[in-house]
Every structure is written in C-alpha cells, then in structure tokens.
Design a protein around this motif. Sequence first.
Motif: not given
Length: 66
Positions: A7-20
């Motif tokens: 699971d994404p733990k930071h905003r950047r990880g959430e953005e990466t998940l969204s882009s994927i």
Amino acid sequence: MSRFIDDPKHRRGEETLSSILEAAEAVYSERRTTDIPISELCERSGASRSSVYARFTNADAIIHEL
C-alpha cells in the motif's frame, strides 16, 4: 488484507499508483483487451517496473483493480 502487495504510504506513492491505474484504464479503453504489457503501463504511467511490481503481482491484478 490489503488489495495491493504494498500500500502507498506517502503522497508520491499514491500518485504512482494512480498513474499506473490510469494508464491501465486508458489501454483497456483503447484496445478492449486485458492483455496489457507491463512495459506499456510503465511507459504510459512513467512508473518503473519495480514500482508496478511493488504494488501488483501482474497485469491481471491491475485489471482486477479497475
């Protein structure tokens, strides 16, 4: 139980998940097939292969998430 491997733990990880997920949705919409190469998702999303595989086991898991 988590939907993702990591699971994404930071905003950047959430953005990466969204882009994927956005890239997968775009490819699916264009082709109407679930046979989506991870390399194409990486190219379209700007995510590395390791970023994709850190979150999903394979392309089927990404399609399932859509």
